[in-house]
Design a protein around this motif. Sequence first.
Motif, mmCIF file in Angstrom:
data_model
loop_
_atom_site.group_PDB
_atom_site.id
_atom_site.type_symbol
_atom_site.label_atom_id
_atom_site.label_comp_id
_atom_site.label_asym_id
_atom_site.label_seq_id
_atom_site.Cartn_x
_atom_site.Cartn_y
_atom_site.Cartn_z
ATOM 1 N N VAL A 234 41.876 25.803 32.986
ATOM 2 C CA VAL A 234 40.838 25.597 33.991
ATOM 3 C C VAL A 234 40.167 24.238 33.783
ATOM 4 O O VAL A 234 39.814 23.555 34.742
ATOM 5 N N GLY A 238 38.561 19.776 35.506
ATOM 6 C CA GLY A 238 37.257 19.162 35.272
ATOM 7 C C GLY A 238 36.206 20.214 34.985
ATOM 8 O O GLY A 238 36.377 21.382 35.304
ATOM 9 N N GLU A 240 33.095 20.682 36.127
ATOM 10 C CA GLU A 240 32.355 21.332 37.214
ATOM 11 C C GLU A 240 33.190 22.423 37.867
ATOM 12 O O GLU A 240 32.681 23.496 38.180
ATOM 13 N N TYR A 241 34.458 22.132 38.082
ATOM 14 C CA TYR A 241 35.322 23.175 38.637
ATOM 15 C C TYR A 241 35.392 24.361 37.689
ATOM 16 O O TYR A 241 35.341 25.508 38.098
ATOM 17 N N ARG A 243 33.199 25.399 35.628
ATOM 18 C CA ARG A 243 31.981 26.207 35.754
ATOM 19 C C ARG A 243 31.978 26.997 37.042
ATOM 20 O O ARG A 243 31.600 28.172 37.072
ATOM 21 N N SER A 244 32.414 26.360 38.125
ATOM 22 C CA SER A 244 32.384 27.054 39.419
ATOM 23 C C SER A 244 33.357 28.225 39.441
ATOM 24 O O SER A 244 33.252 29.105 40.286
ATOM 25 N N MET A 245 34.300 28.250 38.516
ATOM 26 C CA MET A 245 35.248 29.367 38.477
ATOM 27 C C MET A 245 34.836 30.398 37.433
ATOM 28 O O MET A 245 35.602 31.298 37.116
ATOM 29 N N GLY A 246 33.634 30.246 36.888
ATOM 30 C CA GLY A 246 33.091 31.299 36.039
ATOM 31 C C GLY A 246 33.181 31.042 34.550
ATOM 32 O O GLY A 246 32.984 31.964 33.766
ATOM 33 N N MET A 247 33.486 29.818 34.133
ATOM 34 C CA MET A 247 33.499 29.542 32.699
ATOM 35 C C MET A 247 32.076 29.204 32.261
ATOM 36 O O MET A 247 31.393 28.420 32.912
ATOM 37 N N SER A 248 31.614 29.836 31.154
ATOM 38 C CA SER A 248 30.330 29.394 30.615
ATOM 39 C C SER A 248 30.621 28.185 29.752
ATOM 40 O O SER A 248 31.090 28.303 28.620
#
Lengths: 351, 404
Positions: A234, A238, A240-241, A243-248
């Motif tokens: 993921v 990058g 930001e992506y 994070r937007s896919m749910g990674m802390s």
Amino acid sequence: MSRRLDRLFGMASELPKTNNIHMLLLISVPVTPLFIASIIFGSYSITPWDALMAIAGRGTAESSLIVNSIRLPRALAALLGGACLGVSGAILQALFRNPLADPYILGVTSGSSLFLALSILTGSVLGLWSPFSPYSLYLAAFIGALMVVILMVALSGVVRSTTTILIIGLMISYLAYSLTSILHVFVDIEKLRALVYWMMGSFAGARWSLLSPGIPVLAIFLFTMVLLCKPLNVLLLGEEYARSMGMSLGRMRMFLVAAAALPVSVVTTVSGSVGFVGLSAPYLARQLTRTSNHFAIIPASALLGATLSMTADLISRLALQPIEIPVTAVTALFGAPLVIYLLLKGRGVQL
Amino acid sequence: MIGAVNLSAGYGGTQVLSGVNLSVGAGEFVAVIGPNASGKTTLLKTLASLLKPLSGVVYLDGTMVSKLRARQIARLIGVVLTEQLRPTQLTVFEVVALGRYPYTNPLNTLSETDSREVLRALADVGIEHLAARRFYELSDGQRQKVMIARALAQEPRVLILDEPVTYLDPRARVEVLLTLKRLSKERGVAVIASLHEVELALRVADRLIIVSGGRVALYDSPEEFVARDGPELLYGLGGETAFSPELMSIEFRPPNNGGPRIFVVAGGGSGSLVYRMLARLGYRLSTGVLHAGDIDYYLASLLGGRVISEKAFHPISPEKMQQALSEARDCQAAIYTSPPIGPLNSENRILAEEIARQGPPLIVFGNAVIEGAIARVDDPAALPELIGRALEDGLEARPAAVRR
């Protein structure tokens, strides 16, 4: 339509595709012969049969000593150390999204050596801990490696340019190198000899006493790596992506930083600064498997890292027999040109 | 569904937007427009929880987003960012499958549901045929569609996109926007996308979010926005640039550089090409007799031409004819654009014949036959040269007309 769906479902798994598995098998072929060669060849050649007998505990006193006390730990250090450096490089490259990231180039290795030297010096001067105990060495090396990776991650948030990050990494290396050299002045001759190994990098210093606590760490590390493949994939898109896919992101970054620093610190403690394996192994892995999927890249980097470091170790001990060349002198021969090539190719390099 | 209450947003303590109140429902396609650096990205990232609000709340289906965990948010909101990705060797299928991140186990093995959702996302964006291709081999437009499919694989209720079409060519732009619009209706997803292209936004969006001067306003339709002179105010148009509500486009008035004045007899849309060409080449424009409401009428006015016009659907009166003829005599050349002629504008043909007889040199563009014209041409590319020649002829043959 259903056949097309079947084909798509066939590749639906995130685990390596069949052609990747074939390539992984191919990559693993040289590992065993190289390991055997590492035991057999050296200033004193031993036949495979004698080596086997020695390992089984039935060899002559001489071959037993050479195989069990010197060659076997050395071969294991090169095998595991190379594998771990390869994986560490792959993690750093995903973390920095930069195919030039490598524990040696980013100064992680130097940070480790610096803290090793510091720990040995303060340990022998103050006598608070035993300076050559494997545990204090490992701990010191880990703290040093960790600090440099954290520093570089923090800097990469501020500095956008790839080249700047690399130059800062190099400068950290020089800084650590100079501090380590200064520390040498305070250490007596006998201990200096040991320190010099760390600075130049050689698997020749690997002994069971130092190696045995490190082996389980590295082995466990290699097997837990499979859990980091998903977040690493993921991160290819990058932060930001991711994070937007749910990674802390914060927590994951901590894991990755530790995962990149840990193997480097073990390798540095056992065999000093071994450079460019962490750079070349993931690069070759991507070239050979033709994918960026970490479920294939991580195992391939481990196998290729082991192959590279065992080859370099063999060359370092055989090329100018009986004199040993530092192993980084060998790895730099292919690593440094690769760095220049990647720098010239710039953003066109796929990660 | 997704909304903001008293939201302030910004980076690192610097407030960019304040007092943001808005709400977007399921199935709506909402365009975010505003000048550069007005805070569109800040607004979108704050709505997507990539930035923490400085104050106020973002809510989703009545739940405060700040109370949700990253994984839960990812199952509700899909994001597509502006930044271009470093090329990767992942295949399109693998990239889209990354969108299943908030659903899969640590080994990322795709269950049947996961695979179905990935395939559905690929199909919905129309890129199933690319599934096995590597991401770095794709065109910019294809990459953008892959990123949208990846966001869809998250099965989001809200899709937030920051300038999704900025780097694309015109065809890919329209394709991506229409895809988004279709998705909002078919999947009932709320789509919020910032766009630089106001003209496109006005054509496709259901509603508009306007970001300007640190504030945010929501319009229920593009028409409402246009009716309140929104585009002019938002982008500070005026002087040389103007927004035409009739053409739904931003036009610019060429500066008056005192070039030769050309009279154009047009109507029914036949003049638009010639008007733009004259404006581009630096000529001043007079035209007539146009009916009010004719597209030529709007365009000629926008371009700053002198327009002699008649009331809509009225026959052209003798006064207007006289006015047009005297205006034409003041010009250095004239063009007849072969407009469609009917009972209400048959005078225009007579006007052209009168100009050919007693006005400046007349060129016929199109298939009409006018006695006394100096040339007739079908190819617009040949017009500039003809105009040049007509102006030289005019100088020699009718110096008096020029002097006036």
